[in-house]
Enzyme design. Structure first.
Site, PDB file in Angstrom:
ATOM      1  N   GLY A 105       0.837  -1.201   0.000  1.00  0.00           N
ATOM      2  CA  GLY A 105       0.000   0.000   0.000  1.00  0.00           C
ATOM      3  C   GLY A 105       0.863   1.239   0.000  1.00  0.00           C
ATOM      4  O   GLY A 105       2.029   1.219  -0.389  1.00  0.00           O
ATOM      5  N   CYS A 106       0.288   2.342   0.432  1.00  0.00           N
ATOM      6  CA  CYS A 106       1.017   3.603   0.523  1.00  0.00           C
ATOM      7  C   CYS A 106       2.291   3.399   1.338  1.00  0.00           C
ATOM      8  O   CYS A 106       2.268   2.788   2.395  1.00  0.00           O
ATOM      9  CB  CYS A 106       0.124   4.661   1.168  1.00  0.00           C
ATOM     10  SG  CYS A 106       0.945   6.245   1.378  1.00  0.00           S
TER      11      CYS A 106
END
Length: 147
Positions: free
Chosen positions: A9-10
């Site tokens: 993810g981020c």
């Protein structure tokens, strides 16, 4: 020293988390798995570069094992969601382990198999040979300016 490159993810939250782990010497945010050796956040967000947001983790294998790094990886995100984590959607937010050698590949496959069994076969995490890693230079510059 050993290096792990992980997409979960981020990259901001995972970078902070891994930077606090005993045995981790250095972390860096970047992009990996894409079509070119250099890219920017703006390009990655178009979804056309095939890069994932990643955290590059330099760690002392005498203090922490690659397997333990992967345990933290799986504890730190939802490996059952395809191309998304929380509010972030797109292929750049996929779950992927990038390996450097056969030893890392085998360990990743072993850990993924265990996690996948616990999660009833729903894990979508990919395991791939490292390809076109590049640091997120625009973010490193901003970080250095804040110090």
């Amino acid at each position: 020293m050993e290096i792990a490159v992980l997409a979960l993810g981020c990259f901001w939250g995972p970078e902070i988390k891994f930077s606090k782990v005993n045995g981790v010497v250095k972390t860096e945010v970047g992009y990996c798995g894409g079509n070119s050796t250099a890219t920017t956040y703006k390009e990655v967000c178009t979804g056309t570069t095939n890069h994932a947001e990643v955290v590059k983790i330099d760690f002392d294998e005498k203090i922490i094992s690659y397997e333990k790094i992967l345990d933290i990886f799986f504890e730190s995100h939802d490996p059952t969601t395809l191309n998304s984590q929380g509010p972030d959607f797109g292929t750049q937010y996929r779950s992927e382990i990038f390996y450097f050698n056969e030893s890392q590949k085998k360990i990743a496959e072993k850990v993924l198999t265990i996690i996948n069994k616990k999660l009833s076969g729903k894990v979508v995490t990919k395991i791939s040979l490292i390809k076109n890693y590049c640091a997120a230079e625009e973010y490193h510059q901003k970080y250095l300016e804040k110090k």
